[in-house]
Write a protein that holds these residues in place. Structure first.
Motif, mmCIF file in Angstrom:
data_model
loop_
_atom_site.group_PDB
_atom_site.id
_atom_site.type_symbol
_atom_site.label_atom_id
_atom_site.label_comp_id
_atom_site.label_asym_id
_atom_site.label_seq_id
_atom_site.Cartn_x
_atom_site.Cartn_y
_atom_site.Cartn_z
ATOM 1 N N ALA A 137 0.849 -1.201 0.000
ATOM 2 C CA ALA A 137 0.000 0.000 0.000
ATOM 3 C C ALA A 137 0.879 1.244 0.000
ATOM 4 C CB ALA A 137 -0.892 -0.003 1.226
ATOM 5 N N SER A 138 0.404 2.274 -0.652
ATOM 6 C CA SER A 138 1.156 3.520 -0.689
ATOM 7 C C SER A 138 1.052 4.228 0.666
ATOM 8 C CB SER A 138 0.609 4.429 -1.790
ATOM 9 O OG SER A 138 -0.663 4.929 -1.415
ATOM 10 N N ALA A 139 2.002 5.109 0.904
ATOM 11 C CA ALA A 139 1.988 5.877 2.151
ATOM 12 C C ALA A 139 0.722 6.722 2.237
ATOM 13 C CB ALA A 139 3.229 6.758 2.245
ATOM 14 N N ASP A 140 0.276 7.274 1.103
ATOM 15 C CA ASP A 140 -0.939 8.095 1.110
ATOM 16 C C ASP A 140 -2.160 7.282 1.510
ATOM 17 O OD1 ASP A 140 0.497 10.328 0.315
ATOM 18 O OD2 ASP A 140 0.024 10.077 -1.813
ATOM 19 N N GLU A 141 -2.249 6.063 1.027
ATOM 20 C CA GLU A 141 -3.375 5.193 1.380
ATOM 21 C C GLU A 141 -3.327 4.831 2.864
ATOM 22 O OE1 GLU A 141 -5.419 0.984 -0.049
ATOM 23 O OE2 GLU A 141 -3.434 1.525 -0.782
ATOM 24 N N LEU A 142 -2.136 4.512 3.348
ATOM 25 C CA LEU A 142 -1.963 4.183 4.760
ATOM 26 C C LEU A 142 -2.347 5.371 5.643
ATOM 27 C CD1 LEU A 142 -1.026 2.277 7.005
ATOM 28 C CD2 LEU A 142 1.313 3.082 6.586
ATOM 29 N N ILE A 143 -1.891 6.561 5.285
ATOM 30 C CA ILE A 143 -2.215 7.771 6.057
ATOM 31 C C ILE A 143 -3.722 8.002 6.079
ATOM 32 C CG2 ILE A 143 -2.030 10.296 6.032
ATOM 33 C CD1 ILE A 143 0.896 9.842 5.013
ATOM 34 N N ALA A 144 -4.369 7.868 4.927
ATOM 35 C CA ALA A 144 -5.826 8.068 4.857
ATOM 36 C C ALA A 144 -6.558 7.091 5.771
ATOM 37 C CB ALA A 144 -6.309 7.929 3.413
ATOM 38 N N LEU A 145 -6.119 5.839 5.771
ATOM 39 C CA LEU A 145 -6.764 4.833 6.630
ATOM 40 C C LEU A 145 -6.530 5.123 8.106
ATOM 41 C CD1 LEU A 145 -5.882 1.684 4.537
ATOM 42 C CD2 LEU A 145 -8.194 2.585 4.963
ATOM 43 N N ILE A 146 -5.319 5.542 8.455
ATOM 44 C CA ILE A 146 -5.015 5.880 9.846
ATOM 45 C C ILE A 146 -5.872 7.053 10.301
ATOM 46 C CG2 ILE A 146 -3.229 6.832 11.362
ATOM 47 C CD1 ILE A 146 -1.192 5.136 9.700
ATOM 48 N N LEU A 147 -5.967 8.074 9.463
ATOM 49 C CA LEU A 147 -6.787 9.238 9.821
ATOM 50 C C LEU A 147 -8.260 8.851 9.976
ATOM 51 C CD1 LEU A 147 -5.144 11.972 7.560
ATOM 52 C CD2 LEU A 147 -4.857 11.661 10.030
ATOM 53 N N GLU A 148 -8.762 7.986 9.110
ATOM 54 C CA GLU A 148 -10.145 7.507 9.243
ATOM 55 C C GLU A 148 -10.333 6.769 10.565
ATOM 56 O OE1 GLU A 148 -11.729 5.143 6.016
ATOM 57 O OE2 GLU A 148 -10.744 6.457 4.555
ATOM 58 N N GLY A 149 -9.364 5.924 10.914
ATOM 59 C CA GLY A 149 -9.443 5.180 12.172
ATOM 60 C C GLY A 149 -9.479 6.094 13.378
ATOM 61 N N ILE A 150 -8.700 7.163 13.333
ATOM 62 C CA ILE A 150 -8.684 8.130 14.432
ATOM 63 C C ILE A 150 -10.018 8.871 14.499
ATOM 64 C CG2 ILE A 150 -7.637 10.263 15.289
ATOM 65 C CD1 ILE A 150 -4.966 9.243 14.013
ATOM 66 N N GLU A 151 -10.490 9.321 13.341
ATOM 67 C CA GLU A 151 -11.739 10.092 13.296
ATOM 68 C C GLU A 151 -12.950 9.244 13.672
ATOM 69 O OE1 GLU A 151 -11.474 11.557 9.300
ATOM 70 O OE2 GLU A 151 -10.193 13.236 9.888
ATOM 71 N N ASP A 152 -12.913 7.957 13.379
ATOM 72 C CA ASP A 152 -14.049 7.066 13.695
ATOM 73 C C ASP A 152 -14.366 7.045 15.191
ATOM 74 O OD1 ASP A 152 -14.392 6.387 11.058
ATOM 75 O OD2 ASP A 152 -13.558 4.363 11.248
ATOM 76 N N VAL A 153 -13.350 7.189 16.026
ATOM 77 C CA VAL A 153 -13.573 7.159 17.479
ATOM 78 C C VAL A 153 -13.302 8.515 18.118
ATOM 79 C CG1 VAL A 153 -13.277 4.677 17.795
ATOM 80 C CG2 VAL A 153 -11.276 6.155 17.822
ATOM 81 N N LYS A 154 -13.422 9.562 17.311
ATOM 82 C CA LYS A 154 -13.370 10.949 17.794
ATOM 83 C C LYS A 154 -12.022 11.334 18.415
ATOM 84 C CE LYS A 154 -18.013 11.477 17.323
ATOM 85 N NZ LYS A 154 -18.283 10.550 16.241
ATOM 86 N N GLY A 155 -10.920 10.922 17.771
ATOM 87 C CA GLY A 155 -9.602 11.395 18.201
ATOM 88 C C GLY A 155 -9.535 12.909 18.062
ATOM 89 N N VAL A 156 -8.818 13.555 18.961
ATOM 90 C CA VAL A 156 -8.809 15.014 19.054
ATOM 91 C C VAL A 156 -7.480 15.577 18.556
ATOM 92 C CG1 VAL A 156 -9.112 16.946 20.668
ATOM 93 C CG2 VAL A 156 -10.304 14.800 21.086
ATOM 94 N N ASP A 157 -7.537 16.781 17.957
ATOM 95 C CA ASP A 157 -6.345 17.560 17.610
ATOM 96 C C ASP A 157 -5.366 16.748 16.757
ATOM 97 O OD1 ASP A 157 -4.860 19.850 17.545
ATOM 98 O OD2 ASP A 157 -3.994 19.601 19.541
ATOM 99 N N ILE A 158 -5.844 16.281 15.608
ATOM 100 C CA ILE A 158 -5.042 15.442 14.718
ATOM 101 C C ILE A 158 -4.082 16.314 13.919
ATOM 102 C CG2 ILE A 158 -5.119 13.778 12.831
ATOM 103 C CD1 ILE A 158 -8.098 13.263 13.711
ATOM 104 N N ASN A 159 -2.817 15.897 13.870
ATOM 105 C CA ASN A 159 -1.792 16.645 13.169
ATOM 106 C C ASN A 159 -0.942 15.685 12.344
ATOM 107 O OD1 ASN A 159 -0.104 18.697 12.391
ATOM 108 N ND2 ASN A 159 0.522 19.272 14.457
ATOM 109 N N LEU A 160 -0.743 15.998 11.072
ATOM 110 C CA LEU A 160 0.111 15.211 10.186
ATOM 111 C C LEU A 160 1.377 16.004 9.908
ATOM 112 C CD1 LEU A 160 0.685 12.870 8.171
ATOM 113 C CD2 LEU A 160 -0.635 14.160 6.491
#
Length: 108
Positions: free
Chosen positions: A6-29
């Motif tokens: 998987a590309s880094a962009d795909e991995l990042i998108a999935l990680i961000l979705e996982g964080i947002e799914d459970v209401k992670g706060v103050d996300i920074n890339l």
């Protein structure tokens, strides 16, 4: 049949979705590619409101990535006390903090 990485962009998108799914706060890339001698290309940093929330974020990210691209973190550190959990996906490192720990270390 060869397994495609998987590309880094795909991995990042999935990680961000996982964080947002459970209401992670103050996300920074943070993009670290321009910095010499870094151990990875990206940091994703977020925080949870309690140790239970931090563990839920970590679990959500792992499930989302595993289900979509069948990838597991190379290493996970800090799950025991859940104040700062680090998930190492080699080129992408995810830091999940409790707010007071994130403010103390200020890694951004």
């Amino acid at each position: 049949m060869q397994k495609t990485k998987a590309s880094a962009d795909e991995l990042i998108a999935l990680i961000l979705e996982g964080i947002e799914d459970v209401k992670g706060v103050d996300i920074n890339l943070l993009d670290l590619r321009e910095i010499e001698n870094t151990v990875c290309d990206y940091f994703i940093i977020c925080n949870g409101t309690s140790n239970t929330h931090v563990n839920a974020i970590v679990s959500s990210v792992q499930k989302k990535v595993s289900k979509a691209i069948h990838d597991k973190p190379w290493h996970v550190e800090g799950s025991e006390n859940a104040e700062w959990v680090l998930m190492d996906y080699v080129n992408v490192v995810v830091h999940v903090f409790q707010k007071h720990i994130r403010e103390f270390y200020d890694i951004e």
